[in-house]
Design a protein around this motif. Sequence first.
Motif, short mmCIF file in Angstrom:
data_model
loop_
_atom_site.label_atom_id
_atom_site.label_comp_id
_atom_site.label_asym_id
_atom_site.label_seq_id
_atom_site.Cartn_x
_atom_site.Cartn_y
_atom_site.Cartn_z
N LEU A 25 47.43 43.63 33.96
CA LEU A 25 46.37 44.64 33.65
C LEU A 25 46.85 45.81 32.72
CD1 LEU A 25 44.27 45.21 36.78
CD2 LEU A 25 43.41 44.24 34.97
N GLU A 26 48.15 46.14 33.05
CA GLU A 26 48.77 47.22 32.15
C GLU A 26 49.29 46.39 30.98
OE1 GLU A 26 49.02 50.36 32.18
OE2 GLU A 26 48.40 50.86 34.33
N GLU A 27 49.91 45.38 30.97
CA GLU A 27 50.39 44.65 29.58
C GLU A 27 49.48 44.48 28.65
OE1 GLU A 27 53.35 43.21 28.80
OE2 GLU A 27 54.51 43.41 30.64
N LEU A 28 48.21 44.24 29.04
CA LEU A 28 47.03 43.81 28.39
C LEU A 28 46.28 45.10 28.00
CD1 LEU A 28 45.86 40.28 29.76
CD2 LEU A 28 47.24 40.79 27.87
N LEU A 81 42.86 36.51 33.61
CA LEU A 81 42.83 37.60 32.87
C LEU A 81 43.58 37.15 31.74
CD1 LEU A 81 44.47 40.41 35.20
CD2 LEU A 81 42.37 40.43 34.10
N THR A 82 44.31 36.12 31.54
CA THR A 82 44.95 35.84 30.19
C THR A 82 44.06 34.89 29.58
OG1 THR A 82 46.27 34.11 31.54
CG2 THR A 82 47.34 36.12 30.89
N ASP A 83 43.42 33.98 30.44
CA ASP A 83 42.08 33.09 29.65
C ASP A 83 41.12 33.78 29.05
OD1 ASP A 83 43.68 31.01 30.36
OD2 ASP A 83 42.36 30.33 32.08
N LYS A 84 40.78 35.04 29.72
CA LYS A 84 39.58 35.91 29.05
C LYS A 84 40.00 36.92 28.03
CE LYS A 84 35.71 35.96 30.69
NZ LYS A 84 34.75 35.47 30.13
#
Length: 223
Positions: A25-28, A81-84
């Motif tokens: 969440l923080e990375e993105l 999270l990464t897919d979306k």
Amino acid sequence: MSHGKQFTLYTQVSGPNGWKVVFVLEELGLTYESIYLDFAKAEQKGPEYTKFTPNGRIPTLIDHQNGDFTIWESDAILLYLTDKYDAEKKLTVTGDEKYSLIQWLFFQASGQGPYFGQALWFIRFHPERIPSAIERYQKETLRVFSVLDSVLSKPENGGWLVDGKPTIADLSFITWNEAAINISIKGYADVENEYPAFYAWHQKLLARDAVKKTFAIQASLQK
């Protein structure tokens, strides 16, 4: 109900698996609110939580901007999270390499987390000391370290697990590795010298801004 943050994360202060989700969440740069369950009160087993997560474990993520879509199991959350939300593929990959990434997430979920968790349990929480159980899980911890070290030491991998770049595969290992290094195998093995590629990788991950911020949040809650 309106939500000021895109996500609600149900987690627990000391539980390693919830913090893996916070890393991503923080990375993105995604906005979220964390709700910390009190395990002493068995809140993770109560109906207010198990309506989201029948397994009664943390973490669980609710995406309010996607119809309150709810997902549990930490590595499944990382994939979601990464897919979306990782359009730039900052933490993921495409093509056949995506299966390599999933392979490492499976290894983390089946080969790292359970063994490292059992090591921690028998060292820290089991009501009686059982040396044979402790030794078994310490040895399994080092076996996992050796698997990771063997891959990370190959020059063609660039010091990462997948496609020569940091991904959610790498991030998924941080919390349990940190618990092992600092608690369950502390004094049992010289990780820096016996598993140098693994150790260097772990230090690179700890140095990431999102990871440092996440651990600072955790530390503030444990005061």
